[in-house]
Design an enzyme around this catalytic site. Structure first.
Site, short mmCIF file in Angstrom:
data_model
loop_
_atom_site.label_atom_id
_atom_site.label_comp_id
_atom_site.label_asym_id
_atom_site.label_seq_id
_atom_site.Cartn_x
_atom_site.Cartn_y
_atom_site.Cartn_z
N ASP A 1 0.55 -1.20 0.11
CA ASP A 1 -0.01 0.08 0.09
C ASP A 1 0.81 1.22 0.13
OD1 ASP A 1 -2.09 1.66 0.68
OD2 ASP A 1 -1.56 1.80 2.66
N ASP B 1 -1.18 -0.79 5.94
CA ASP B 1 -1.40 -0.28 7.50
C ASP B 1 -2.91 0.10 7.92
OD1 ASP B 1 -1.68 2.12 6.01
OD2 ASP B 1 -1.26 3.25 7.86
N ASP C 1 -6.93 -1.67 4.06
CA ASP C 1 -5.96 -2.70 3.71
C ASP C 1 -6.17 -4.27 4.32
OD1 ASP C 1 -4.19 -0.87 2.20
OD2 ASP C 1 -3.45 -0.40 4.13
#
Length: 596
Positions: free
Chosen positions: A304, A493, A497
């Site tokens: 990400d 995080d 996600d």
């Protein structure tokens, strides 16, 4: 009965048998005592072997059972006793090794805070952590463990976060700073306001991960167990040939006595537990041994962007203005002054930039907030409007591609300030290290614009980026990867996600700031706000798997060598039984190298 108790009983029977034969000259009685112990142990091992086979694993106890029975049948009952002592002693040693290797993990459970001091109506009361509610005011005394997540409302001190992050350096905390449960207050008492319930707090989340890591079996144990089939065949083949050539059944028993299955039983799990312990000391909680195996074999890693490759904190990029009467610093001072009472993320970035430039902010009056548009305020007798383009009357030709705020003074549009996400300093080095570790396919999945994503990918040497991704888009990218590109690691995080972390072969959560949903969906959690721990997790996993495989093969090769020597009749059954424990010890000590 525990393994240590079995070992103790076996040793006791051995002592009684020794006294019976050599003290009272009753060898038949000694034989019966040892045969009784051997029979009980054989039945117990046979039941365990059947259970192992039913669970889909290959049993390695057959060799030990055959060795006990064979030595008894040929009259080598003292060798049979030594085999029994070695087996029960080996199981006890396995328990000790596992406890030693997982000491760092278990210390988290032992240090879990259980009580808290609540301040209510100016009175102090001690409560169980589970009874504390969000919004309660707590007192944390010097030397105490913070029992629950919260925000400091009074006081300042240094705290020790090493149990969570692995960082030994004390961290300074002051009013308005957040406190994570599990940290230790060093020198001054604090008052804090609770922001999460106990079950959702950082330390309790970590405890859950540790419990999971202890309860879930490692897949590699099954892989190591598969060595049992060729190993057993080789042992029977060598023993059978030795019997056939010598025409002496004792030779068969002597071969099987040294055919210790313990390297297969002990080496892999001990190495994996040791590797998990080593990871925890480096700020990486790995939930299962399976995760270590997959990390070691990973072919693809997906990141990400926001909060993972970047710090997730916007910084001022460019100040563009259309009025030459002001400098960029003067405009920033006015805008930051107007925004200093706002909690908006961009407002905080503007104030932070002004502080870094050492600009002295002015007082603000007549502050008005327009939901979803911006603010209006008077600063230094000037009326400012700060917000989106329509709110301040920005020109349609002056719109920014990325994140920006626009500003006007006395009804006249003056310009805009654009922002950029701050790339982590360690991001490029981490990706380069992953390439060196054999993960050639690196991917970035982000909801940001394509031009921003491409810039980040170029700066970090990431091979491919996917922009403007929703959570379901990230899942689709991961699911479409070819088999030759797996196992795949996903690093993220945030809450958005969590689905991708669950879908990936290995999910790694950047959990330093309490990303609960991401942490619970992940297979491993990075406890320190440091992306380089991702490449460190891969490196440690490769190292652990290498040691596990080495330890299994070292034990097997020693056993095969001893079997070949025993086939010649050089090694008596009693000596061979003693040598078996040497093999066990070598295998376990080799596996424990994974702790270092």
């Amino acid at each position: 009965m525990s393994n240590f108790q079995k070992f103790s009983v076996t040793v006791l029977i051995g002592i009684i048998a020794l006294i019976t034969e050599f003290g009272f000259n009753q060898p038949r009685m000694a034989f019966l005592l040892i045969a009784l112990a051997g029979g009980v142990m054989t039945i117990s091992m046979f039941i365990g072997m059947v259970r192992t086979l039913r669970s889909g694993k290959y049993g390695v106890d057959l060799l030990a059972i055959t060795a006990i029975i064979a030595t008894l049948l040929v009259g080598e009952y003292w060798a049979s006793l030594v085999v029994l002592i070695m087996l029960t002693g080996g199981d006890s040693l396995e328990d000790y090794a596992s406890r030693s290797a997982s000491r760092e993990l278990r210390s988290l459970l032992e240090n879990a805070p259980e009580t808290a001091h609540r301040i209510k109506n100016d009175q102090l009361e001690d409560l169980n952590v589970d009874e504390i509610e969000v919004g309660d005011l707590l007192l944390i005394k010097p030397g105490e463990v913070v029992p629950i997540d919260g925000t400091i409302v009074k006081g300042s001190t240094f705290v020790d976060e090493s149990s969570l992050t692995g960082e030994s350096q004390p961290i300074e905390k002051k009013t308005s700073d957040s406190l994570m449960s599990g940290t230790i207050v060093k020198d001054m008492a604090l008052q804090m306001k609770v922001t999460k319930k106990a079950d959702d707090s950082q330390y309790q989340t970590l405890v859950k991960l540790v419990k999971e890591s202890e309860q879930k079996p490692a897949h590699f144990v099954r892989l190591a167990d598969r060595y049992a089939v060729p190993f057993t065949i080789v042992a029977y083949l060598i023993g059978g040939v030795a019997w056939a050539v010598s025409q002496d059944p004792v030779r068969f028993a002597e071969v099987l006595v040294v055919a210790s299955p313990c390297p297969l039983i002990l080496a892999a799990p001990v190495a994996l537990v040791a590797g998990m312990s080593r990871s925890s000391r480096n700020g990486i909680v790995v939930k299962t041994g399976t995760t270590i195996e997959k990390l070691a074999k990973a072919k693809t890693i997906a990141f990400d962007k926001t909060g993972t490759l970047t710090k997730g904190r916007l910084a001022v990029d460019e100040i563009k203005f259309v009025d030459d009467r002001f400098t960029a610093g003067e405009l920033l001072k006015l805008i930051a002054s107007a925004e200093q009472e706002s909690t908006h993320i961009l407002a905080r970035s503007l104030v932070e930039e002004a502080k870094q430039r050492k600009l002295k902010l002015s007082s603000v009056s007549n502050l008005k907030e327009f939901t979803g548009q911006g603010i209006e305020a008077i600063v230094d007798n000037k009326t400012l409007r700060i917000g989106n383009a329509p709110f301040v009357g920005a020109n349609s030709t002056d719109l920014a591609q990325g994140t920006a705020v626009y500003f006007a003074m006395e009804g006249k549009y003056l310009g805009r300030i654009t922002f950029k996400d701050i790339l982590r300093q360690e991001a490029k080095a981490t990706v380069d290290q992953l390439h060196q570790l054999g993960i050639a396919n690196t991917v970035m999945l982000t909801g940001d614009h394509a031009n921003v994503a491409n810039q980040i990918a170029e700066k970090t040497n990431i091979t491919k980026s996917y922009a403007e991704c929703l959570p379901e888009d990230k899942i689709q990218v991961l699911e479409k990867l070819e088999e030759k590109q797996r196992p795949v690691i996903m690093v993220g995080d945030g809450v958005n996600d969590a689905p991708a972390l669950a879908v990936a072969d290995i999910g790694i959560a950047m959990g330093a700031h309490g990303a609960t949903a991401a942490s619970e969906s992940a297979d491993a959690v990075i406890l320190k706000d440091d992306l380089s721990r991702v490449s460190e997790a891969v490196r440690l996993s490769k190292d652990t798997m290498k040691i596990a495989q080495q330890s299994v093969l070292i034990g097997i090769f020693i056993c095969v060598g001893l079997m070949l020597i025993a086939a010649t009749g050089v090694i008596p059954a009693l000596i061979g039984a003693a040598l078996q424990e040497v093999v066990d010890t070598v295998s376990i000590l080799s596996a424990l190298r994974a702790r270092r």
